[in-house]
Scaffold this motif. Structure first.
Motif, short mmCIF file in Angstrom:
data_model
loop_
_atom_site.label_atom_id
_atom_site.label_comp_id
_atom_site.label_asym_id
_atom_site.label_seq_id
_atom_site.Cartn_x
_atom_site.Cartn_y
_atom_site.Cartn_z
N ARG A 473 50.69 52.02 9.01
CA ARG A 473 50.82 50.89 9.80
C ARG A 473 49.92 50.58 10.65
O ARG A 473 49.45 49.62 10.86
CB ARG A 473 52.35 51.04 10.31
N ILE A 474 49.55 51.68 11.38
CA ILE A 474 48.45 51.66 12.44
C ILE A 474 47.08 51.07 11.66
O ILE A 474 46.29 50.32 12.15
CB ILE A 474 48.28 53.09 12.95
N ALA A 476 46.73 49.41 8.84
CA ALA A 476 46.72 48.18 8.46
C ALA A 476 46.90 47.16 9.48
O ALA A 476 46.14 46.11 9.13
CB ALA A 476 48.33 47.97 7.58
N THR A 477 47.37 47.57 10.60
CA THR A 477 46.97 46.83 11.72
C THR A 477 45.91 46.63 12.23
O THR A 477 45.23 45.50 12.56
CB THR A 477 48.09 47.15 12.73
N PHE A 478 44.95 47.70 12.29
CA PHE A 478 43.56 47.47 12.63
C PHE A 478 42.59 46.87 11.58
O PHE A 478 41.95 45.97 12.20
CB PHE A 478 43.18 49.27 12.74
N ARG A 479 42.99 47.03 10.43
CA ARG A 479 42.12 46.34 9.37
C ARG A 479 42.54 44.79 9.38
O ARG A 479 41.72 43.97 9.09
CB ARG A 479 42.65 46.68 8.07
N LEU A 480 43.86 44.48 9.81
CA LEU A 480 44.17 43.05 9.86
C LEU A 480 43.47 42.62 11.13
O LEU A 480 43.04 41.44 10.94
CB LEU A 480 45.84 43.16 10.09
N ALA A 481 43.38 43.32 12.07
CA ALA A 481 42.59 42.53 13.21
C ALA A 481 41.13 42.39 12.88
O ALA A 481 40.64 41.40 13.25
CB ALA A 481 42.76 43.65 14.44
N ALA A 482 40.63 43.33 12.25
CA ALA A 482 39.27 43.10 11.66
C ALA A 482 39.03 41.80 10.98
O ALA A 482 38.27 40.90 11.02
CB ALA A 482 38.63 44.33 11.03
N ALA A 483 40.05 41.73 9.94
CA ALA A 483 39.85 40.49 9.05
C ALA A 483 40.27 39.41 9.93
O ALA A 483 39.51 38.31 9.57
CB ALA A 483 40.96 40.75 8.08
N SER A 496 48.05 40.55 17.73
CA SER A 496 48.55 41.30 16.21
C SER A 496 48.28 43.02 16.96
O SER A 496 49.27 43.80 16.51
CB SER A 496 47.77 41.37 15.13
N LEU A 497 47.34 43.39 17.34
CA LEU A 497 47.16 44.82 17.89
C LEU A 497 48.12 45.20 19.11
O LEU A 497 48.69 46.35 18.93
CB LEU A 497 45.84 44.94 18.32
N ALA A 498 48.16 44.13 19.88
CA ALA A 498 48.94 44.43 21.30
C ALA A 498 50.59 44.50 20.71
O ALA A 498 51.46 45.31 21.09
CB ALA A 498 48.98 42.91 22.04
N ALA A 499 50.79 43.70 19.62
CA ALA A 499 52.37 43.75 19.38
C ALA A 499 52.64 45.07 18.46
O ALA A 499 53.61 45.58 18.67
CB ALA A 499 52.70 42.56 18.23
N GLU A 500 51.74 45.77 17.65
CA GLU A 500 52.02 46.89 17.14
C GLU A 500 51.81 48.05 18.23
O GLU A 500 52.69 48.95 18.05
CB GLU A 500 50.93 47.17 15.98
N MET A 511 46.37 54.95 20.97
CA MET A 511 44.86 54.65 21.75
C MET A 511 44.00 53.93 20.80
O MET A 511 43.26 53.15 21.25
CB MET A 511 44.47 55.89 22.20
N ARG A 512 44.14 54.11 19.53
CA ARG A 512 43.16 53.25 18.49
C ARG A 512 43.66 51.87 18.81
O ARG A 512 42.86 51.21 18.68
CB ARG A 512 43.73 53.99 17.18
N LEU A 513 45.13 51.67 18.84
CA LEU A 513 45.37 50.06 18.62
C LEU A 513 45.21 49.49 20.13
O LEU A 513 44.54 48.44 20.10
CB LEU A 513 47.04 50.04 18.70
N GLN A 514 45.20 50.19 21.11
CA GLN A 514 44.80 49.83 22.51
C GLN A 514 43.23 49.52 22.61
O GLN A 514 42.63 48.58 22.89
CB GLN A 514 45.20 50.68 23.64
N ALA A 515 42.37 50.46 21.73
CA ALA A 515 41.03 50.30 21.74
C ALA A 515 40.74 48.84 20.96
O ALA A 515 39.72 48.11 21.39
CB ALA A 515 40.26 51.34 21.35
N GLY A 516 41.31 48.70 20.01
CA GLY A 516 41.22 47.65 19.00
C GLY A 516 41.44 46.22 19.91
O GLY A 516 40.97 45.24 19.73
N HIS A 517 42.57 46.37 20.71
CA HIS A 517 43.03 45.27 21.41
C HIS A 517 41.97 44.73 22.40
O HIS A 517 41.61 43.80 22.74
CB HIS A 517 44.32 45.42 22.11
#
Length: 883
Positions: A473-474, A476-483, A496-500, A511-517
């Motif tokens: 899930r993490i 997929a969310t990271f790749r979704l944000a990149a797309a 999308s990153l903040a929601a996940e 931390m990966r999601l926060q960094a992407g956000h």
């Protein structure tokens, strides 16, 4: 050159072919592309045979043919062209031939197992270009002729390579002769999502459209076969029945011979019935008359399509070898197939008619058996996938697994479109409910490079259903944000990153999601509350030591943000050092690592470039070019890496080198598409570089070519886009427009507390624009820029700010300020030579020093700033005249 067998009314086509072959074999060995187009049966294959005859003994001829049933097999045509020649080399010699492209390109040709990161399709095409170029050099004594028949049925990967390769044939001693049906090729191009599948117009391209035979030529053909006693009404009726189509005319004449009909007017009435048996339902009826076994064997052969093994066809048809041999003989006598083993259909029209005559249930069963036979033979899921795609959905989980495996194999050789087809078909089966989300995730990953909007659709669907584990899930969310970001939807990426993140437990994943956000929030061109984000980022990152990749990612983002804000440069550099391991990106955070993406090492390098750490930046960006080239990422990634090297050279003041890298970045980006983020960055930097060189009109051409200006993209432009456009307008003398552009840039940047005067020099440029119209305001802007520059603390920032303040100071103070600017800008070798020249030129003019002006002129010439060199020369001349 006399044809090996009669070709009627093809003198212009043969002349074009002879001219192309002669040019290839001449002293200059000139390559090119010769394209024959025309409807089915018009004589394209016969014409290619004549080209082969012309080239015999003079050229090295490799050929391939597309097939209606193998359009889904990636690199099928390319492999036909190159594999027979490459199979002659020992493995060690093949490796030498391929050079650094072996790991990228050999798997696509079936010569090696894939290793390393998933290659970019553009990288595979570049590798094929390299290999064919090397082969052409080896064959200079017998130059290379590549022939592709039925190109309208070539697979998409081969079509894309042919289009890009043939665009540069004027550079190589290679002739490509291609034949296709225009309507079918247009339909294929419309259906393919990959760009650039049709050969573009270019020097060396000759297109020849084949036309139907006239009545006179048809009569000549008839009399050559049946005798001169064939009368005019009979010959005229042959032309009327066939429409002058050479294949149909030859087949009709052959049937006249079989029936022993006299070629006279009294027999003409039977020609239409005979002609119908050569195509469509008539051909099917003729096939059925050969018997059930022969009919079934022909069906099996049609399903196999190309390189038809008699043994495999017998297995599909469920008959013994002896029965298969008997069927082959009968089909050969009926002019339906030719050859022995492998077999082939006499004409693609026959293959199409036979394939389409198979009842759907039988056709599905044949494809299923073919897939089973290929899998049983150990040829792999990818080889079986073209048959699996044709099997009707039936809730078969083994088939789902095979298609997923095939998709992975296709991705590994640089064929994401083939992977997409497999995964979309797997969804139709359908997979088990608990597996569907994973299949959607894989499908989203497969389309990331080719279609970000499609990736967004599939990854959102995967995230909306159960079945993905926490780690998936993490990811997929990271790749979704990149797309989303690559689709110019940065705000949605951050959301999308903040929601996940709100649903994720503390740990590395969070931390990966926060960094992407933080990444996609900060990269937006417009942000609701940049200062608040910067404070949150500082609280999250400043205390980190860089113990794992999640910490290093946050440190990278904090360093980049601090650089934009103009915080103390030493603090910024310290953050960068903590984000690296021994001065390099950590494992998992490298240029081609897909977990985090290439953006993070990019941000470290950019931060170094704007903190006067240019050696560090150049080392990192050089690594990027090598990593992308080794991995075959030759599309937007390699374009961006060249752009980044252009940035370093611009910051160093090596303007000619910077221009070269930036133009190469744009060239590489243009191959991928238009309006990409890398286009904005490369165009922005190139415009800035050309202005520094004094080439204002060239800068305007680039700006117009790439629509550089409002509306700007939703992502930041490197460096600040409005600032560079304001500088361009100022150089063009459009002062009012420049002031408006720079004022708007300043308002936006100050609202986000981004005060780096090197990244975004709006204040200094606006101050210069106001020298004559509002000097008091200009002086305030210059003083503010000086405060921010001294807070930042780099010599480049301070030197530039002092030079601007000097514009508004009394003469004696101005001389001192300019002297200080020169001192800062000459102090370290990592500051920009160009900015150093600017300060030294202004200082030389201010103090009236011929020596300073001569030094400035010499430095300007060396760094490629022709405009500054001319200014320095004029200033020296003015000084001499005043003496």
């Amino acid at each position: 050159m006399k044809p090996s067998r009669p070709l009627y009314e093809r003198e212009p086509e043969l002349a074009a072919a002879a001219q192309a072959v002669d040019a290839l074999c001449g002293a200059q060995a000139s390559g090119g592309l010769l394209v024959f187009s025309g409807e089915a049966g018009i004589g394209k294959t016969a014409l290619l045979a004549e080209v082969r005859t012309m080239a015999a003994g003079r050229c090295t001829v490799w050929s391939a043919r597309g097939g209606e049933t193998v359009t889904s097999v990636p690199f099928h045509v390319v492999r036909q062209l190159l594999q027979p020649a490459l199979d002659q080399f020992p493995e060690d010699e093949t490796r030498v031939l391929f050079g650094d492209w072996y790991e990228i390109t050999a798997p696509a040709l079936g010569l090696a197992e894939p290793t390393g990161p998933q290659p970019d399709p553009q990288g595979v095409r570049d590798g094929l270009d390299f290999v064919v170029g090397r082969l052409a050099s080896r064959l200079s004594h017998r130059p290379l002729l590549l022939m592709v028949d039925d190109a309208h049925w070539a697979d998409g990967e081969s079509l894309a390579w042919l289009a890009s390769f043939t665009a540069r044939l004027s550079e190589l001693p290679v002739l490509v002769v291609q034949a296709h049906r225009p309507q079918e090729l247009a339909e294929r191009n419309a259906a393919l999502s990959a760009a650039h599948t049709e050969p573009p117009g270019h020097k060396g391209l000759v297109r020849v459209a084949l036309r139907a035979l006239t009545p006179d030529a048809t009569a000549e053909l008839v009399r050559a076969a049946l005798g001169e006693h064939a009368d005019d009404p009979f010959c005229r009726e042959v032309w009327a029945v066939t429409g002058g189509n050479p294949y149909e005319a030859v087949e009709l004449v052959a049937k006249v011979q079989d029936r022993e009909l006299p070629p006279v007017e009294e027999s003409a009435g039977m020609l239409r019935e005979l002609g119908a048996s050569a195509r469509g339902s008539g051909l099917v009826a003729r096939l059925e008359r050969l018997g059930t076994n022969a009919n079934r064997f022909a069906w099996a052969a049609a399903v196999l399509g190309t390189d038809i093994s008699q043994e495999v066809a017998a297995t599909l048809a469920g008959m013994s070898s002896a029965e298969a041999a008997d069927c082959t003989a009968r089909l050969r006598d009926a002019r339906i197939v030719s050859g022995f083993d492998p077999l082939e259909f006499v004409h693609p029209l026959i293959a199409t008619a036979v394939y389409r005559s198979i009842p759907p249930a039988n056709r599905t069963a044949f494809h299923g058996r073919a897939a089973w036979a290929i899998t049983r033979a150990g040829l792999g899921a990818a080889a079986a996938s073209r048959h699996l795609l044709e099997v009707h959905p039936d809730d078969d989980q083994e088939l789902v697994a095979q298609l997923r495996e095939a998709a992975g194999q296709h991705l590994a050789v640089g064929a994401p479109e083939a992977a997409r087809r497999c995964l979309e078909r797997a969804l139709e089966e359908p997979p088990r409910p608990q597996d569907k989300a994973a299949v959607l995730y894989e499908l989203g990953c497969a389309t990331l490079l080719s279609s970000p909007p499609t990736t967004v659709q599939h990854l959102r669907a995967a995230l909306d259903m159960p079945g993905l584990g926490d780690d998936l899930r993490i990811d997929a969310t990271f790749r979704l944000a990149a797309a989303l970001a690559h689709n110019n939807q940065l705000k949605e990426a951050a959301i999308s990153l903040a929601a996940e993140a709100s649903r994720t437990a503390p740990g590395p994943g969070l931390m990966r999601l926060q960094a992407g956000h933080f990444l996609w929030e900060g990269m937006q061109a417009v942000e609701d509350d940049g200062p608040a984000r910067s404070r949150r980022l500082s609280r999250n990152a400043d205390h980190l030591a860089g113990r794992d990749n999640a910490e290093r990612a946050l440190l990278t983002l904090r360093a980049f943000d601090a650089m934009l804000r103009g915080e103390n440069a030493q603090l910024v550099v310290d953050l960068c050092e903590r984000a690296l391991v021994n001065g390099h990106p950590a494992r998992g955070l490298g240029w081609t690592d897909t977990e985090w993406g290439f953006e993070l090492p990019t941000l470290v390098g950019i931060t170094y470039a704007f903190t006067d750490q240019l050696d560090r930046a150049e080392e990192l960006f050089g690594e990027a070019v090598r990593a992308f080239e080794i991995s075959g990422w030759s599309g937007a990634h390699l374009a961006f890496a060249h752009t980044l090297l252009g940035l370093v050279h611009r910051r160093r003041g090596r303007l000619a080198e910077a221009e070269g890298f930036l133009r190469e970045g744009l060239r590489l980006a243009d191959r991928v598409g238009s309006g990409l983020p890398v286009h904005w960055d490369a165009a922005c930097l190139l415009i800035d570089t050309l202005l520094a060189r004094g080439r204002i009109s060239e800068a305007r051409l680039v700006a117009d070519r790439y629509d550089f200006g409002a509306p700007y993209p939703s992502a930041m432009v490197l460096p600040d886009g409005p600032c560079v456009r304001g500088r361009l307008l100022l150089a063009e003398g459009r002062t009012e427009e420049a002031i408006a552009e720079l004022e708007a840039a300043g308002v936006a940047l100050e609202a986000r507390e981004r005060f780096n005067v090197v990244w975004a020099p709006w204040a200094c440029d606006l101050a210069r624009a106001l020298v004559d119209v509002d000097p008091a305001r200009g002086a305030r802007l210059a003083a503010g820029a000086r405060v921010h520059a001294e807070r930042f603390g780099t010599d480049t920032a301070i030197g530039e700010a002092l030079r601007c303040v000097a514009l508004f100071a009394p003469p004696e103070e101005s001389e001192h300020l300019l002297s200080e600017a020169v001192r800062h800008l000459e102090r370290t070798p990592t500051t920009s030579v160009y900015e150093h020249v600017l300060a030294r030129l202004d200082h030389g003019i201010a103090i009236g020093s011929a020596r300073e002006l001569a030094k400035a002129q010499k430095m300007a010439t060396a760094c490629g700033a022709e405009g500054l060199a001319a200014r320095a020369q004029q200033a020296r001349a003015s000084l001499r005249s005043s003496e």
